[in-house]
Structures are given as C-alpha cells and as structure tokens.
Design a protein around this motif. Sequence first.
Motif, PDB file in Angstrom:
ATOM      1  N   ALA A   1       0.811  -1.225   0.000  1.00 44.70           N
ATOM      2  CA  ALA A   1       0.000   0.000   0.000  1.00 44.70           C
ATOM      3  C   ALA A   1       0.847   1.280   0.000  1.00 44.70           C
ATOM      4  N   SER A   2       2.167   1.150   0.007  1.00 46.10           N
ATOM      5  CA  SER A   2       3.034   2.340   0.027  1.00 46.10           C
ATOM      6  C   SER A   2       2.890   3.125  -1.272  1.00 46.10           C
ATOM      7  N   GLU A   3       2.994   4.443  -1.139  1.00 45.44           N
ATOM      8  CA  GLU A   3       2.808   5.328  -2.279  1.00 45.44           C
ATOM      9  C   GLU A   3       3.678   6.567  -2.098  1.00 45.44           C
ATOM     10  N   ILE A   4       4.293   7.028  -3.193  1.00 44.45           N
ATOM     11  CA  ILE A   4       5.075   8.264  -3.166  1.00 44.45           C
ATOM     12  C   ILE A   4       4.775   9.041  -4.443  1.00 44.45           C
ATOM     13  N   THR A   5       4.586  10.352  -4.305  1.00 43.18           N
ATOM     14  CA  THR A   5       4.250  11.209  -5.440  1.00 43.18           C
ATOM     15  C   THR A   5       5.219  12.376  -5.488  1.00 43.18           C
ATOM     16  N   CYS A   6       5.736  12.652  -6.685  1.00 46.86           N
ATOM     17  CA  CYS A   6       6.609  13.804  -6.922  1.00 46.86           C
ATOM     18  C   CYS A   6       5.956  14.694  -7.969  1.00 46.86           C
ATOM     19  N   ALA A   7       6.035  16.006  -7.756  1.00 53.56           N
ATOM     20  CA  ALA A   7       5.501  16.972  -8.717  1.00 53.56           C
ATOM     21  C   ALA A   7       6.549  18.033  -9.009  1.00 53.56           C
ATOM     22  N   ILE A   8       6.561  18.498 -10.254  1.00 56.35           N
ATOM     23  CA  ILE A   8       7.426  19.598 -10.675  1.00 56.35           C
ATOM     24  C   ILE A   8       6.517  20.766 -11.027  1.00 56.35           C
ATOM     25  N   LEU A   9       6.796  21.933 -10.428  1.00 54.67           N
ATOM     26  CA  LEU A   9       6.024  23.141 -10.712  1.00 54.67           C
ATOM     27  C   LEU A   9       6.944  24.210 -11.279  1.00 54.67           C
ATOM     28  N   LEU A  10       6.477  24.925 -12.292  1.00 55.29           N
ATOM     29  CA  LEU A  10       7.196  26.070 -12.856  1.00 55.29           C
ATOM     30  C   LEU A  10       6.308  27.286 -12.700  1.00 55.29           C
ATOM     31  N   ASP A  11       6.841  28.308 -12.061  1.00 50.96           N
ATOM     32  CA  ASP A  11       6.100  29.549 -11.824  1.00 50.96           C
ATOM     33  C   ASP A  11       4.722  29.267 -11.220  1.00 50.96           C
TER      34      ASP A  11
END
Length: 128
Positions: free
Chosen positions: A94-104
């Motif tokens: 059930a483990s979960e990891i989320t990465c997001a990249i934001l520009l401005d």
Amino acid sequence: MKRLAYLLLSYAALTAAAGCSKDDATPTGPKEYQVEYKVISNAPASDYLSYTNESGGNTTLNNTPLPASYRFKRTMKRGDNLTILASIDGGTAASEITCAILLDGKEVKKETGRGVDAQAVPVYVIEQ
C-alpha cells in the motif's frame, strides 16, 4: 473574373500575413523560472531523493522526512530539463510516493509510484 479572384486571394494572403506578429513567435532565449519540487507519501520518509538543482547539477539526499518541498529560481532555455527521483525502500504493497514539478506555480509534471519499493521519477523538458 480571373482578375477579381486574384485580387481576392491577394487580399486574403495580405490579411493573414498581417495577423501574424512576432508576439506569437516562440521565444528561444533563456528565461528565469521559479522551480518547485513537491514530494508526498504515506511513508514517513524517502530513503533516496535526487533532483536537478538551481545550477543544473544534482542534489542527493537520504532518509528525507516527508512531505518535502524544494524551491529555487533557475534560468533555463528550451531543451533544459528538470528531474526529481524519490523512493521508498521496504514499504508495503500500500506504500505510495508522489513527486511533482512546478514552474512559476503551475504543475507541469507529476508521477506516483506504488508498492514495496515505490519510486516516482517525473522529468520535464523546457519547451518554451
């Protein structure tokens, strides 16, 4: 009649050309961006985290408490990329990891990994 058709076609071509401006052109030079990486998980920490930093190099961290966020300004041009990798070692199904990249402030790429050895690796290439 041919002359009228020719004049109408010429007028249409001139009107279309006048409607195009340099403002519509894609910029090719460098631009400064506010870059932000966000990492969230249902695990308390990421065993490995690596991201493209403000100089274009890589920053690598171990045993990083989550959630985590990294912000900086970086001047980039078309073809430059941003990458973040975060992983969980020894999690559960059930483990979960989320990465997001934001520009401005706008999210441009997001990825979620699931499972015992979950990892997320979003990559974004600047396409101005």
